[in-house]
Design an enzyme around this catalytic site. Structure first.
Site, short mmCIF file in Angstrom:
data_model
loop_
_atom_site.label_atom_id
_atom_site.label_comp_id
_atom_site.label_asym_id
_atom_site.label_seq_id
_atom_site.Cartn_x
_atom_site.Cartn_y
_atom_site.Cartn_z
N HIS A 1 66.63 37.27 33.76
CA HIS A 1 67.61 36.67 32.85
C HIS A 1 68.50 37.77 32.28
O HIS A 1 68.14 38.47 31.34
CB HIS A 1 66.87 35.93 31.73
CG HIS A 1 67.78 35.26 30.75
ND1 HIS A 1 67.40 34.97 29.45
CD2 HIS A 1 69.07 34.83 30.86
CE1 HIS A 1 68.40 34.40 28.81
NE2 HIS A 1 69.43 34.31 29.64
N ASN B 1 65.93 32.61 24.24
CA ASN B 1 66.49 31.31 23.84
C ASN B 1 65.55 30.47 22.99
O ASN B 1 65.99 29.58 22.28
CB ASN B 1 66.96 30.54 25.07
CG ASN B 1 68.30 31.07 25.56
OD1 ASN B 1 69.21 31.27 24.78
ND2 ASN B 1 68.40 31.32 26.85
N SER C 1 68.14 30.64 32.08
CA SER C 1 67.93 31.02 30.68
C SER C 1 66.83 30.18 30.03
O SER C 1 66.46 30.43 28.89
CB SER C 1 69.23 30.86 29.90
OG SER C 1 69.75 29.55 30.07
#
Length: 296
Positions: free
Chosen positions: A138, A188, A117
Site C-alpha cells: 500500500h 485507513n 488500501s
C-alpha cells in the site's frame, strides 16, 4: 527483477515511476491506451520537476522513461514479471477477477502484490493457487514523494515473500511498515474514522468546512485538514473504505456519514470531479469552499 504495474491512474503511474527511477524494468498495463499515454505524460512531468529541483539529471529522466513499456494486453504485460503490483480501481470484484487471471498468466515464482488500501489480502490470495505469494504493498499518494509503504501480510503470506517485499521497498527509497490483514489495515483504520467524524461534524453543524480543517491543521499539526484530505483521496474512495470497515467489523462506529453518501451519489467526489468540500475548477491553488457549504 521485472516489475508489472496494473492500472495507470494516479497510484499506478506513481508506482511505475518509482520502480523505473530505481532501475527496474517496468511493464505498465491498462485497458485504455489513452490512459497509458496520459500516464507517461504525468510521469514525464513529475520527472521534469525533479530535474528542475536538481534531484535528477536529464539523462536520468530519459533512462527512467526508457525503462517503462506500456501494454493494453494483460497476459502479454505480465508474462515475464517477477513481481506484479495491482493498482486498479478499489473494487473487490475487479481485484478478485484480476488476481484469478494473474495466477494463470504469470510464472509460478511471481509475487502478486496489491496496492489496495482496505480490501483483504487473504481474500485476494484465496482466489489464486499461490496465497503464500500474495501480499499488500500500500503506497501513499503522491507515490514519488511519500516515503511510507504499508506492507500487509495475508493469512497465508510466507515469511520469505514478506522479507523480499520489505527489502524491495527499501531499495525504492521507501520506509516499509508491516501490518496484518484486518479491515483497513493500520493507515485507513485510523484515518478514515477521523475523516468520517470531520464530515459528521460538518453534517451536524458543529462547525464549517474551513473551521474544521483549520482546527485540525493548526491544533493538531496536520499538514492538510481532514475535509481537504478527503477531497484529495476521493470521496468515493473514502466511502468505499468506510464500507469495508463497517462490513468487516460490524461496528456502527464505522458507518459512513449520510452527507458523504449523498455527495458521492451526486457525483461530487473531490479533486477528481472538480468539487467536493472545496471547488477545484477555478484554476488556482486557493482553497474555495463549495457553495453548498458556504455560510448563509
Amino acid at each position: 527483477m521485472n516489475i508489472a504495474v496494473i492500472g495507470s491512474g494516479t497510484m499506478g503511474n506513481g508506482i511505475a515511476h518509482v520502480f523505473a527511477q530505481h532501475s527496474f524494468p517496468v511493464s505498465l498495463i491498462d485497458i485504455s491506451q489513452d490512459s497509458l499515454t496520459k500516464a507517461l505524460a504525468t510521469i514525464s512531468k513529475n520527472l521534469d520537476r525533479m530535474v528542475t529541483k536538481g534531484t535528477l539529471t536529464e539523462e536520468q529522466k530519459t533512462q527512467t522513461l526508457g525503462r517503462i513499456t506500456t501494454y493494453t494486453d494483460l497476459q502479454q504485460g505480465v508474462q515475464n514479471a517477477d513481481l506484479v503490483v495491482e493498482a486498479a480501481t478499489e473494487n473487490v470484484d475487479i481485484k478478485l477477477d484480476l488476481f484469478r487471471q494473474l495466477d494463470s498468466f504469470t510464472k509460478p515464482s511471481c509475487i502478486l502484490a496489491s496496492n489496495t488500501s482496505s480490501i483483504s489480502i487473504t481474500r485476494i490470495g484465496s482466489v489464486t493457487q499461490r496465497p503464500d505469494k500474495v501480499i499488500g504493498m500500500h503506497f501513499m499518494n503522491p507515490v514519488p514523494v511519500m516515503k511510507l509503504v504499508e506492507v500487509i501480510r495475508g493469512y497465508s503470506t510466507s515469511d520469505e515473500v514478506t522479507t523480499q517485499i520489505l527489502d524491495l521497498s527499501k531499495q525504492l527509497g521507501k520506509i516499509p511498515a508491516e501490518a496484518n490483514d484486518y479491515p483497513g489495515f493500520v493507515a485507513n483504520r485510523i484515518l478514515m474514522p477521523m475523516i468520517n467524524e470531520a464530515i459528521y461534524s460538518l453534517f451536524e453543524g458543529v462547525a464549517g468546512v474551513e473551521e474544521i480543517d483549520t482546527i485540525m491543521k493548526l491544533g493538531m499539526a496536520h499538514p492538510m485538514g481532514p475535509l481537504q484530505l478527503a477531497d484529495f483521496i476521493g470521496l468515493d474512495v473514502c466511502l468505499s473504505i468506510l464500507r469495508v470497515l463497517h462490513d468487516g467489523f460490524g461496528n456502527p462506529k464505522y458507518a459512513p456519514c449520510p452527507l458523504l453518501v449523498n455527495m458521492v451519489q451526486a457525483g461530487h467526489k473531490g479533486v477528481k470531479s472538480g468539487q467536493g468540500f472545496y471547488i477545484y475548477t477555478h484554476g488556482t491553488k486557493d482553497l474555495v469552499v463549495a457553495d453548498t457549504f458556504k455560510k448563509r
